[in-house]
Design a protein around this motif. Structure first.
Motif, PDB file in Angstrom:
ATOM      1  N   ARG A  44       0.830  -1.210   0.000  1.00  0.00           N
ATOM      2  CA  ARG A  44       0.000   0.000   0.000  1.00  0.00           C
ATOM      3  C   ARG A  44       0.860   1.254   0.000  1.00  0.00           C
ATOM      4  O   ARG A  44       1.737   1.418   0.853  1.00  0.00           O
ATOM      5  CB  ARG A  44      -0.903  -0.013   1.249  1.00  0.00           C
ATOM      6  CG  ARG A  44      -2.142   0.799   1.105  1.00  0.00           C
ATOM      7  CD  ARG A  44      -3.187   0.144   0.209  1.00  0.00           C
ATOM      8  NE  ARG A  44      -4.002  -0.811   0.919  1.00  0.00           N
ATOM      9  CZ  ARG A  44      -3.844  -2.133   0.816  1.00  0.00           C
ATOM     10  NH1 ARG A  44      -2.908  -2.638   0.072  1.00  0.00           N
ATOM     11  NH2 ARG A  44      -4.641  -2.946   1.463  1.00  0.00           N
ATOM     12  N   HIS A 263     -12.739  -6.730  -3.741  1.00  0.00           N
ATOM     13  CA  HIS A 263     -12.611  -5.846  -4.921  1.00  0.00           C
ATOM     14  C   HIS A 263     -13.993  -5.751  -5.589  1.00  0.00           C
ATOM     15  O   HIS A 263     -14.944  -5.322  -4.968  1.00  0.00           O
ATOM     16  CB  HIS A 263     -11.503  -6.433  -5.816  1.00  0.00           C
ATOM     17  CG  HIS A 263     -11.010  -5.539  -6.915  1.00  0.00           C
ATOM     18  ND1 HIS A 263     -11.247  -4.200  -6.968  1.00  0.00           N
ATOM     19  CD2 HIS A 263     -10.276  -5.823  -8.030  1.00  0.00           C
ATOM     20  CE1 HIS A 263     -10.678  -3.687  -8.055  1.00  0.00           C
ATOM     21  NE2 HIS A 263     -10.099  -4.665  -8.726  1.00  0.00           N
ATOM     22  N   ILE A 304     -18.154  -4.066   6.561  1.00  0.00           N
ATOM     23  CA  ILE A 304     -19.361  -3.467   5.993  1.00  0.00           C
ATOM     24  C   ILE A 304     -19.077  -3.223   4.519  1.00  0.00           C
ATOM     25  O   ILE A 304     -18.273  -2.341   4.177  1.00  0.00           O
ATOM     26  CB  ILE A 304     -19.748  -2.171   6.732  1.00  0.00           C
ATOM     27  CG1 ILE A 304     -19.952  -2.543   8.190  1.00  0.00           C
ATOM     28  CG2 ILE A 304     -20.967  -1.514   6.075  1.00  0.00           C
ATOM     29  CD1 ILE A 304     -20.789  -1.678   9.025  1.00  0.00           C
ATOM     30  N   GLY A 306     -18.894  -2.091   0.749  1.00  0.00           N
ATOM     31  CA  GLY A 306     -19.213  -0.801   0.123  1.00  0.00           C
ATOM     32  C   GLY A 306     -18.580   0.362   0.868  1.00  0.00           C
ATOM     33  O   GLY A 306     -18.691   1.504   0.443  1.00  0.00           O
ATOM     34  N   TYR A 307     -17.932   0.063   1.999  1.00  0.00           N
ATOM     35  CA  TYR A 307     -17.292   1.142   2.781  1.00  0.00           C
ATOM     36  C   TYR A 307     -15.803   0.861   2.917  1.00  0.00           C
ATOM     37  O   TYR A 307     -15.386  -0.286   3.032  1.00  0.00           O
ATOM     38  CB  TYR A 307     -17.975   1.281   4.152  1.00  0.00           C
ATOM     39  CG  TYR A 307     -19.278   2.044   3.960  1.00  0.00           C
ATOM     40  CD1 TYR A 307     -19.363   3.394   4.256  1.00  0.00           C
ATOM     41  CD2 TYR A 307     -20.365   1.417   3.369  1.00  0.00           C
ATOM     42  CE1 TYR A 307     -20.527   4.100   3.999  1.00  0.00           C
ATOM     43  CE2 TYR A 307     -21.536   2.115   3.110  1.00  0.00           C
ATOM     44  CZ  TYR A 307     -21.610   3.466   3.424  1.00  0.00           C
ATOM     45  OH  TYR A 307     -22.745   4.164   3.143  1.00  0.00           O
ATOM     46  N   LYS A 355     -10.903   1.360  13.033  1.00  0.00           N
ATOM     47  CA  LYS A 355     -10.003   0.456  12.302  1.00  0.00           C
ATOM     48  C   LYS A 355      -9.835   0.882  10.847  1.00  0.00           C
ATOM     49  O   LYS A 355      -8.714   1.030  10.362  1.00  0.00           O
ATOM     50  CB  LYS A 355     -10.548  -0.975  12.366  1.00  0.00           C
ATOM     51  CG  LYS A 355      -9.951  -1.774  13.517  1.00  0.00           C
ATOM     52  CD  LYS A 355     -10.656  -3.106  13.702  1.00  0.00           C
ATOM     53  CE  LYS A 355     -10.144  -4.140  12.742  1.00  0.00           C
ATOM     54  NZ  LYS A 355     -10.744  -5.477  12.980  1.00  0.00           N
ATOM     55  N   LYS A 357      -9.258   2.849   7.659  1.00  0.00           N
ATOM     56  CA  LYS A 357      -8.631   4.159   7.441  1.00  0.00           C
ATOM     57  C   LYS A 357      -9.579   5.088   6.691  1.00  0.00           C
ATOM     58  O   LYS A 357      -9.475   6.299   6.773  1.00  0.00           O
ATOM     59  CB  LYS A 357      -7.323   3.982   6.674  1.00  0.00           C
ATOM     60  CG  LYS A 357      -6.266   3.253   7.489  1.00  0.00           C
ATOM     61  CD  LYS A 357      -4.917   3.261   6.795  1.00  0.00           C
ATOM     62  CE  LYS A 357      -3.935   2.340   7.509  1.00  0.00           C
ATOM     63  NZ  LYS A 357      -4.255   0.902   7.323  1.00  0.00           N
ATOM     64  N   ASN A 362     -17.547   3.557  -0.965  1.00  0.00           N
ATOM     65  CA  ASN A 362     -16.881   3.458  -2.264  1.00  0.00           C
ATOM     66  C   ASN A 362     -17.935   3.220  -3.350  1.00  0.00           C
ATOM     67  O   ASN A 362     -19.136   3.215  -3.066  1.00  0.00           O
ATOM     68  CB  ASN A 362     -15.795   2.372  -2.225  1.00  0.00           C
ATOM     69  CG  ASN A 362     -16.349   1.000  -1.885  1.00  0.00           C
ATOM     70  OD1 ASN A 362     -17.253   0.512  -2.557  1.00  0.00           O
ATOM     71  ND2 ASN A 362     -15.826   0.376  -0.839  1.00  0.00           N
TER      72      ASN A 362
HETATM   73  N1  CMX Z   1     -15.828  -2.650   7.408  1.00  0.00           N
HETATM   74  C1  CMX Z   1     -15.156  -3.171   8.458  1.00  0.00           C
HETATM   75  N2  CMX Z   1     -13.836  -3.109   8.596  1.00  0.00           N
HETATM   76  C2  CMX Z   1     -13.154  -2.473   7.638  1.00  0.00           C
HETATM   77  C3  CMX Z   1     -13.776  -1.880   6.542  1.00  0.00           C
HETATM   78  C4  CMX Z   1     -15.176  -2.008   6.430  1.00  0.00           C
HETATM   79  N3  CMX Z   1     -15.855  -1.538   5.397  1.00  0.00           N
HETATM   80  N4  CMX Z   1     -12.819  -1.333   5.757  1.00  0.00           N
HETATM   81  C5  CMX Z   1     -11.640  -1.570   6.361  1.00  0.00           C
HETATM   82  N5  CMX Z   1     -11.839  -2.266   7.499  1.00  0.00           N
HETATM   83  C6  CMX Z   1     -10.827  -2.812   8.393  1.00  0.00           C
HETATM   84  C7  CMX Z   1      -9.947  -3.783   7.624  1.00  0.00           C
HETATM   85  O1  CMX Z   1     -10.572  -5.063   7.501  1.00  0.00           O
HETATM   86  C8  CMX Z   1      -8.702  -3.791   8.468  1.00  0.00           C
HETATM   87  O2  CMX Z   1      -8.926  -4.617   9.582  1.00  0.00           O
HETATM   88  P1  CMX Z   1      -7.754  -5.537  10.202  1.00  0.00           P
HETATM   89  O3  CMX Z   1      -6.712  -4.572  10.651  1.00  0.00           O
HETATM   90  O4  CMX Z   1      -8.419  -6.273  11.294  1.00  0.00           O
HETATM   91  O5  CMX Z   1      -7.285  -6.420   9.071  1.00  0.00           O
HETATM   92  C9  CMX Z   1      -8.630  -2.348   8.942  1.00  0.00           C
HETATM   93  O6  CMX Z   1      -9.949  -1.806   8.817  1.00  0.00           O
HETATM   94  C10 CMX Z   1      -7.681  -1.475   8.126  1.00  0.00           C
HETATM   95  O7  CMX Z   1      -8.012  -1.590   6.767  1.00  0.00           O
HETATM   96  P2  CMX Z   1      -7.743  -0.374   5.758  1.00  0.00           P
HETATM   97  O8  CMX Z   1      -6.279  -0.141   5.712  1.00  0.00           O
HETATM   98  O9  CMX Z   1      -8.616   0.768   6.097  1.00  0.00           O
HETATM   99  O10 CMX Z   1      -8.303  -0.972   4.394  1.00  0.00           O
HETATM  100  P3  CMX Z   1      -7.498  -1.797   3.297  1.00  0.00           P
HETATM  101  O11 CMX Z   1      -6.764  -0.849   2.431  1.00  0.00           O
HETATM  102  O12 CMX Z   1      -6.728  -2.920   3.898  1.00  0.00           O
HETATM  103  O13 CMX Z   1      -8.704  -2.467   2.502  1.00  0.00           O
HETATM  104  C11 CMX Z   1     -10.841  -2.489   1.467  1.00  0.00           C
HETATM  105  C12 CMX Z   1      -9.537  -1.711   1.662  1.00  0.00           C
HETATM  106  C13 CMX Z   1     -11.676  -1.827   0.373  1.00  0.00           C
HETATM  107  C14 CMX Z   1     -10.506  -3.925   1.027  1.00  0.00           C
HETATM  108  C15 CMX Z   1     -11.602  -2.505   2.829  1.00  0.00           C
HETATM  109  O14 CMX Z   1     -11.966  -1.188   3.169  1.00  0.00           O
HETATM  110  C16 CMX Z   1     -12.835  -3.386   2.804  1.00  0.00           C
HETATM  111  O15 CMX Z   1     -12.737  -4.591   3.046  1.00  0.00           O
HETATM  112  N6  CMX Z   1     -14.047  -2.803   2.510  1.00  0.00           N
HETATM  113  C17 CMX Z   1     -15.257  -3.554   2.368  1.00  0.00           C
HETATM  114  C18 CMX Z   1     -15.271  -4.266   1.034  1.00  0.00           C
HETATM  115  C19 CMX Z   1     -15.443  -3.284  -0.120  1.00  0.00           C
HETATM  116  O16 CMX Z   1     -16.298  -2.418  -0.096  1.00  0.00           O
HETATM  117  N7  CMX Z   1     -14.646  -3.477  -1.201  1.00  0.00           N
HETATM  118  C20 CMX Z   1     -14.809  -2.706  -2.447  1.00  0.00           C
HETATM  119  C21 CMX Z   1     -13.675  -1.736  -2.712  1.00  0.00           C
HETATM  120  C22 CMX Z   1     -13.842  -1.086  -4.042  1.00  0.00           C
HETATM  121  C23 CMX Z   1     -13.264  -1.958  -5.115  1.00  0.00           C
HETATM  122  O17 CMX Z   1     -12.043  -2.196  -5.118  1.00  0.00           O
HETATM  123  O18 CMX Z   1     -14.003  -2.439  -5.952  1.00  0.00           O
END
Ligand code: CMX
Length: 425
Positions: A44, A263, A304, A306-307, A355, A357, A362
């Protein structure tokens, strides 16, 4: 009037020259470093790729060739493909020449349908799409020209050919998969004269008396087209293409990555979450109920959907565009209302949990509710829609990478033993 091929043939020699000079003059300048956290954190923030089709700014979201996506929401996918490749929007005649090219190339080889029919009836629609793209590899002009012997400076040309052939057929294949996989009746023959979005909407076969669904498809194909070079689908596609694998191999690989729940598959998961909410509360929940449900979801170890985002730190402008569409076309729809409410409640819950960031929505947070509104209730299909759009970005990136002579991707991996020693020094 200039065709896409002519436009690129004009632009590319200069771009190549500029890049060669840029690299030569600055070869040893450092632009990024890698920490141990990044090594274990999906790289990242490590700057290790070049991508000119679009950039994603953490405080602005997607910017295609200098134009924020919010300014492009009235455009057609064909215009976006031209923009991704050339950095300019086409004039009317040039756009027509691209649409004519796609029309000319329309028509899916019969063996694609045979292969899809032979797949198990419960195959995931994404597995079907990726298989269909891969099985067409024998059509690749790049492979034929490469095998015959071709100069490196010309590599981009058959990549463009392959890309146009793919973009001309993928909507038909995607629509065919929808009808086949969900027993919607016979496939509908393409009407390429409608343009990519309306043709796709037509072939899906959902009732659309006012053309609103076709309008949603246009917006959908524009918004999902590209998201710079480091996301899983773009990066996977790029890595595979860098071995001089052709566009069919590269696109299929990229879309396999899009099929993951973190994704592109998040859009299917997202609507499931919204519908689960609706079912649990027998309609639109109160703010308190929703807040508690969001906490229960997090406490059970689930995300969650989408977030959050790996790069963004603001509300995704693509979400904002879908929200505006919903407010205009279906403000009373209870599923859409839940999406709006989640947007009001969930960011604060995620912030409080501390947790994620990025606590903001999205692109996937709203799109499913709109598709559902128009009768596309099979949410296992949603990532296929995303793929039809993202094919434009993956193809555009691959063509440009061929044009600038991108070498085979090969970062260095290190062992944990090596790392332990290195950090001690
Ligand atoms: N709900 C709960 N927890 C979440 C979260 C969410 N929507 N988004 C991030 N977190 C958590 C992560 O799981 C991680 O937890 P751990 O430390 O226990 O592993 C922590 O917060 C830190 O994560 P991050 O650095 O903020 O996020 P990443 O860059 O690792 O991941 C993403 C990004 C999109 C995978 C993540 O936010 C996520 O899983 N979101 C939900 C799924 C989603 O909407 N995906 C679609 C993304 C758009 C796309 O690419 O198409």
């Amino acid at each position: 009037m200039v065709t896409l091929h002519e436009k690129l043939a004009q632009q590319l020699p200069k771009i190549r020259e500029e890049l060669r000079a840029l690299v030569k003059e600055n070869a040893s300048k450092v632009i990024s470093e890698v920490t141990v956290e990044q090594l274990f954190g999906g790289m990242r923030g490590v700057k290790g790729l070049i991508c000119d089709t679009s950039v994603v700014e953490l405080d602005q979201g997607l910017i295609i060739r200098g134009r924020p996506i919010g300014e492009l929401t009235e455009r057609t996918p064909e215009e976006i493909f031209w923009l991704l490749l050339t950095g300019e929007l086409p004039d009317k005649e040039s756009l027509k020449s691209l649409q004519d090219e796609l029309k000319k190339r329309s028509g899916t080889p019969g063996y694609v349908w045979d292969v899809l029919k032979a797949m198990p009836a419960d195959s995931h629609p994404m597995a079907m799409l990726d298989t269909a793209v891969l099985v067409m590899e024998k059509e690749s002009q790049f492979r034929k020209r490469y095998d015959a012997g071709m100069k490196k400076d010309e590599y981009w040309m058959p990549m463009l050919e392959d890309s146009l052939n793919i973009l001309a057929t993928v909507p038909e294949i995607a629509a065919g998969i929808y009808r086949m996989r969900f027993n919607k009746g016979p496939r509908l023959a393409p009407k390429p004269e409608l343009g990519m979005a309306a043709n796709y909407a037509y072939m899906l076969g959902l009732p659309d008396p006012k053309g609103d669904f076709a309008e949603l498809m246009r917006l959908y194909l524009v918004l999902h087209s590209d998201h710079e070079g480091g996301n899983v689908s773009a990066f996977s596609g790029h890595t595979v293409a860098s071995a001089l694998s052709d566009m069919y191999y590269a696109l299929s690989a990229g879309l396999n990555g899009l099929a993951g729940p973190l994704h592109g598959l998040a859009n299917q998961e997202c609507l499931a979450f919204v519908l689960e909410t609706q079912k649990k509360f027998n309609g639109v929940p109160t703010d308190e109920q929703l807040k508690q449900f969001a906490w229960d979801t997090l406490n059970s170890g689930k995300v969650i959907p989408g977030y959050g985002h790996a790069v963004l730190r603001v509300t995704d402008p693509r979400f904002t565009a879908f929200l505006a569409f919903g407010k205009k076309y279906c403000p009373q729809d209870p599923v859409f209302q839940i999406v709006e409410k989640i947007f009001r409640i969930v960011p604060d819950v995620l912030k409080e949990q501390g947790k994620a960031k990025d606590p903001w929505p999205n692109v996937d947070a709203a799109s499913g509710s709109l598709l559902y509104h128009y009768g596309m209730t099979e949410f296992a299909y949603y990532t296929v829609l995303f793929s039809v759009s993202r094919a434009m970005g993956i193809c555009a990136q691959a063509i440009l990478n061929r044009a600038i002579g991108s070498p085979i991707v090969r970062p260095k991996s290190v062992s944990t033993e090596w790392l332990k020693k290195a950090v001690k020094k």
